[in-house]
Design a protein around this motif. Structure first.
Motif, short mmCIF file in Angstrom:
data_model
loop_
_atom_site.label_atom_id
_atom_site.label_comp_id
_atom_site.label_asym_id
_atom_site.label_seq_id
_atom_site.Cartn_x
_atom_site.Cartn_y
_atom_site.Cartn_z
N ILE A 142 27.47 35.55 36.72
CA ILE A 142 26.11 35.20 36.35
C ILE A 142 26.11 33.73 35.92
O ILE A 142 26.94 33.32 35.12
CB ILE A 142 25.62 36.10 35.20
CG1 ILE A 142 25.57 37.55 35.67
CG2 ILE A 142 24.26 35.64 34.69
CD1 ILE A 142 25.32 38.54 34.57
N PRO A 143 25.17 32.94 36.46
CA PRO A 143 25.11 31.53 36.06
C PRO A 143 24.93 31.42 34.55
O PRO A 143 24.28 32.24 33.92
CB PRO A 143 23.89 30.99 36.80
CG PRO A 143 23.61 31.96 37.88
CD PRO A 143 24.14 33.28 37.42
N ASN A 144 25.51 30.39 33.99
CA ASN A 144 25.39 30.10 32.57
C ASN A 144 25.96 31.23 31.71
O ASN A 144 25.41 31.56 30.66
CB ASN A 144 23.92 29.81 32.19
CG ASN A 144 23.83 28.89 31.00
OD1 ASN A 144 24.69 28.07 30.76
ND2 ASN A 144 22.77 29.04 30.23
N SER A 145 27.04 31.83 32.19
CA SER A 145 27.69 32.88 31.41
C SER A 145 29.19 32.60 31.31
O SER A 145 29.74 31.81 32.08
CB SER A 145 27.45 34.25 32.02
OG SER A 145 28.15 34.38 33.24
N ILE A 146 29.80 33.26 30.34
CA ILE A 146 31.24 33.14 30.10
C ILE A 146 31.80 34.56 30.06
O ILE A 146 31.24 35.41 29.36
CB ILE A 146 31.52 32.42 28.76
CG1 ILE A 146 30.87 31.05 28.72
CG2 ILE A 146 33.03 32.30 28.52
CD1 ILE A 146 30.88 30.39 27.35
N THR B 34 33.72 40.04 37.43
CA THR B 34 33.97 41.44 37.09
C THR B 34 34.00 41.69 35.58
O THR B 34 33.98 42.85 35.16
CB THR B 34 35.29 41.93 37.71
OG1 THR B 34 36.37 41.16 37.17
CG2 THR B 34 35.27 41.81 39.22
N TYR B 35 34.04 40.64 34.79
CA TYR B 35 34.06 40.78 33.34
C TYR B 35 32.64 40.79 32.78
O TYR B 35 31.73 40.20 33.36
CB TYR B 35 34.84 39.62 32.70
CG TYR B 35 36.30 39.63 33.04
CD1 TYR B 35 37.19 40.45 32.36
CD2 TYR B 35 36.81 38.79 34.03
CE1 TYR B 35 38.54 40.44 32.66
CE2 TYR B 35 38.15 38.78 34.34
CZ TYR B 35 39.01 39.61 33.65
OH TYR B 35 40.35 39.61 33.96
N HIS B 36 32.48 41.43 31.63
CA HIS B 36 31.18 41.42 30.95
C HIS B 36 30.80 39.98 30.65
O HIS B 36 31.58 39.24 30.05
CB HIS B 36 31.28 42.23 29.65
CG HIS B 36 30.01 42.21 28.86
ND1 HIS B 36 28.92 42.98 29.18
CD2 HIS B 36 29.65 41.47 27.78
CE1 HIS B 36 27.95 42.74 28.32
NE2 HIS B 36 28.37 41.83 27.46
#
Length: 144
Positions: free
Chosen positions: A5-9, A68-70
């Protein structure tokens, strides 16, 4: 194929950063207060550049594709980093001024907030949500 997801870590990288902050802050409190400069300077770099060196160093250790990570919201993490960095900066300032009790309180707040975040409750997230709701209610009241 899904992508990150863009802008996610990825959550494991956020956790790595939280663990880093807890460990270095504990070392700063119990070993030498100058150690607090490490998370403070890295936090300052992060809030200025929006690039977290701890997160970047942790990426190669992830075993699965990033998507694949939250996902954790990057803007929220920057907000949390602001809180930690300001608190660590104040702790360092208070230690420098000889106001050790205040220094320990601010360093302790960082340790507590990061430690609690590791258990699943994000104090910075709650603060930001309350602020955003306050702004929304103000806007709605103006438009009414």
């Amino acid at each position: 194929m899904s992508q990150q997801i863009p802008n996610s870590i990825p959550k494991p990288l956020v956790t790595t950063n939280q663990v880093f902050i807890v460990i270095t802050s504990l070392l700063g409190v119990f070993v030498n207060t100058n150690i607090l400069f490490i998370p403070f300077l890295l936090g300052l770099f992060t809030v200025i550049t929006k690039i977290n060196p701890i997160v970047m160093m942790g990426k190669p250790f992830l075993r699965k594709p990033l998507h694949t990570y939250h996902p954790e919201d990057k803007d929220q993490q920057i907000f949390n980093q602001w809180i930690a960095t300001i608190s660590l900066g104040l702790a360092l300032l208070f230690f420098y001024l000889g106001w050790n009790v205040a220094g320990y309180i601010f360093a302790g707040m960082v340790i507590a907030a990061s430690g609690i975040a590791l258990t699943g409750f994000c104090i910075g997230c709650w603060i930001r949500f309350q602020y955003q709701m306050w702004k929304h209610r103000r806007k709605m009241a103006k438009n009414a």
